[in-house]
Enzyme design. Structure first.
Site, PDB file in Angstrom:
ATOM      1  N   HIS A  52       8.059 -26.324   0.236  1.00 16.36           N
ATOM      2  CA  HIS A  52       7.272 -27.325  -0.483  1.00 16.36           C
ATOM      3  C   HIS A  52       6.161 -26.662  -1.281  1.00 16.36           C
ATOM      4  CE1 HIS A  52       9.050 -30.809   1.687  1.00 16.36           C
ATOM      5  NE2 HIS A  52       9.371 -29.832   2.514  1.00 16.36           N
ATOM      6  N   LYS A 104     -14.461   2.489  -2.745  1.00 18.12           N
ATOM      7  CA  LYS A 104     -15.263   3.000  -1.621  1.00 18.12           C
ATOM      8  C   LYS A 104     -16.395   3.884  -2.130  1.00 18.12           C
ATOM      9  CE  LYS A 104     -11.727   3.239   2.022  1.00 18.12           C
ATOM     10  NZ  LYS A 104     -10.954   4.180   2.851  1.00 18.12           N
ATOM     11  N   GLU A 142       0.822  -1.213   0.000  1.00 16.38           N
ATOM     12  CA  GLU A 142       0.000   0.000   0.000  1.00 16.38           C
ATOM     13  C   GLU A 142       0.859   1.268   0.000  1.00 16.38           C
ATOM     14  OE1 GLU A 142      -2.835   0.711   3.307  1.00 16.38           O
ATOM     15  OE2 GLU A 142      -4.414   0.353   1.836  1.00 16.38           O
TER      16      GLU A 142
END
Lengths: 404, 404
Positions: free
Chosen positions: A279, A395, A252
């Site tokens: 792995h 938003k 961010e």
């Protein structure tokens, strides 16, 4: 904290300028001052919370939860903490009910944390929890001064604490946002800040970390087109949530348009846990496109160690070599083996951080180390490290859908 | 499962050839046949485990644990499962002790899973647990036929189950490796396989998913230099471990040297959970370098839903718009808002997957969908999807350090 770089770079005029900018930034950016703050008000506040409160629940998202979670989850397995800490950070109805089933609302104190005071997720969850526990003495609100949330809390005569000025959410773990929930669980926040202070001192007073952080920041910024992905590979399950905090901080802060151009830039953070991710992700680092740097984190002394028993298994005698080995040695040998294997490739930039042990001081130092590194890289790749304009569009669309 | 692509691509000769290769691969690669396997032997085996066993603990790492964990964690919050499932998958001494403190070894059945039968981590942990529970009837061993582990288990007259032939670890969740622990917890493995079967059928019998999977694979492979990072953004906390499974599948299958060149290629997987990661990683996707594609996963019906109460908070009346909204609607509105915001950018390749609900059938389908997609992309970028030569170097160095 020891940090060894396995790549080469030479400090230059750019790093001198970046260092000067960071020095100047200290006048306006709030997080630099947090290690030396007076924590007495927080400790005093904590005394008000009754002893019968067994759990603390943070209602908050992103910068309001990730930092405290990183520290709490790092220390929880090794410290006998006073209270449990829960995080309501999703609007997933299953998750909310699942978390609520784990706590007793009459023995839980809720910390409603929202810097802006209007975070949709936080208030949706708060309203729901309020329907389960309507006594306001069970709540403390942490927000910016004069936010709508503060006005609300004051009207209720509920507890309100402030964020310090000019501290962004993702840089706020060492402020009230992180310190209050952590102190309420009995975590030594003084030691946490001391660890941060030592790193800060080393960086600003020409200690070892100044050179290292500048070199690392320079390398990442100079090579951000070639190595746009920065993996943090921690050999300790306890650092899992530290990795999530790092992902927010790095992604961010550094992913945005440049200040002096319209270019999109950014460094992509990836958190990995060893040996598990040997792995999984290691194959991609080892043989995939050469677009990743890797920072290893190791714990020098796990303290609470156990040993592999001296047992020989028929047909599996080859594995007798493991016998009597402490697990802490095995996990560090595994990490060192991966480092060696990657070094042999010669074109994967590596470094390794060694934390002496699992305690508040060390995680405080690691947090501040990454905050400084982020600020430096942001300066060098020409972005505003402290804003996040890109999250606004979604938003606004959501608010339109909701007719807010 | 519905899958909507927001990018355009046209099938061509390459996809025809890739599809033909996948058809041919079915003769040799084992995972394609798993959905139609006879599960009666597994169900019969499960009946042998006494009712007083309350927990199942998998001792295994990577492909031996990630798949079962993904399914278990997806279903656990909504299903009343018969037993708890734990995973010993780290050599971190704190983690091992922490997990052991949660189980009663006299009421736990241990599944020691190692395809090769010589995984260092697995045996280090097994030896330690054996010192706490030395009765072999508490163990079942899952491994390849004729491995050293099988010989060991046979000598002890302990339970042994086999992996089917030609099924690699990261493609093994729908084999004994995943089905045994899941069935022991009471998860409906028949439904799990049925979901996989439907996806397989749709792909191989010219259903809707054939076109979609081919287009998606073609797009990812054609644009792998421009968009080398593939984010999976799931709007459900329950899909957190599915994301980890995806990271292994994608990263380890696709990150390697090309078959017909010495080039390193690879697509980097990233798992994200919404709405949490809107407050973390979204900024980087939205404004950072244009190197990422994003696949959203949504749950259509959370079933066990709750509603935001109809409460008005003084000074926070703007948030009254949330009142009476079910959380499931809110979380899906949040996801849709992010999709819209990213679509407006026009240069971020997106698609979205809608799962009707949280059940075994849907997760089985999603697993098979990703396995098919991985096989297709591997074929198109010219790698051997099923090997992992890059993890050997570190293993060899470790064995040298250990003098194995």
């Amino acid at each position: 904290m020891k940090n060894k770089l396995y790549f080469h770079t030479t400090l230059n005029q750019k790093t001198t300028e970046a260092y000067a900018s960071i020095q100047k930034e200290r006048e306006t950016v709030g997080y630099y001052d947090l290690p030396e703050q007076d924590i007495n008000p927080i400790l005093e506040y904590c005394k008000q919370i009754p002893a019968q409160i067994e759990s603390i629940a943070v209602i908050g998202i992103g910068g309001s939860s990730l930092g405290a979670k990183a520290v709490y989850e790092f220390l929880k397995p090794v410290k006998n903490l006073q209270r449990k800490l829960y995080f309501f950070e999703s609007t997933d109805p299953i998750n909310i009910q699942n978390l609520l089933s784990k706590i007793d609302v009459t023995k839980t104190h809720f910390l409603v944390i929202s810097k802006s005071g209007t975070t949709v997720e936080t208030f949706a969850i708060y309203k729901y929890i309020l329907s389960k526990q309507s006594d306001y003495s069970y709540y403390t609100f942490i927000t910016d001064p004069n936010s709508a949330l503060e006005k609300y809390a004051k009207e209720l005569k509920a507890n309100v604490l402030h964020l310090p000025q000019n501290v962004g959410g993702r840089f706020s773990v060492l402020s009230t946002v992180g310190l209050v929930p952590l102190a309420l669980c009995g975590i030594d926040i003084k030691a946490l800040l001391l660890g941060a202070h030592h790193v800060k001192q080393s960086f600003f007073e020409q200690g070892e970390l100044q050179d290292i952080l500048l070199k690392k920041a320079l390398f990442y910024s100079q090579n951000h087109a070639q190595y746009p992905i920065n993996c943090l590979f921690a050999y300790s399950e306890s650092l899992k949530y530290f990795c999530e905090w790092y992902v927010q901080l790095w992604g961010e802060s550094l992913g945005k348009k440049q200040i002096h151009s319209a270019f999109h830039v950014g460094l992509t953070p990836i958190g990995l846990i060893g040996p598990k991710d040997q792995h999984s992700f290691l194959q991609l680092i080892m043989e995939g496109t050469r677009d990743k740097s890797v920072t290893f984190i190791q714990i020098e002394d796990f303290e609470n160690d156990v040993q592999i028993p001296d047992t020989s298994l028929p047909h599996l005698e080859a594995l007798d070599a493991l016998n009597s080995l402490p697990f802490s040695r095995l996990i560090n040998m595994q990490c060192n083996s991966v480092i060696e294997a990657l070094r042999d490739e010669e074109d994967i930039p590596l470094d390794s951080i060694l934390l002496p042990k699992i305690d508040a001081e060390n995680i405080g130092g690691l947090i501040f180390y990454y905050e400084l590194l982020t600020s430096l890289v942001g300066e060098l790749i020409d972005v505003n490290t402290y804003d996040q304009p890109g999250v606004e569009a979604a938003k606004i669309i959501l608010k339109k859908k909701l007719s807010i």
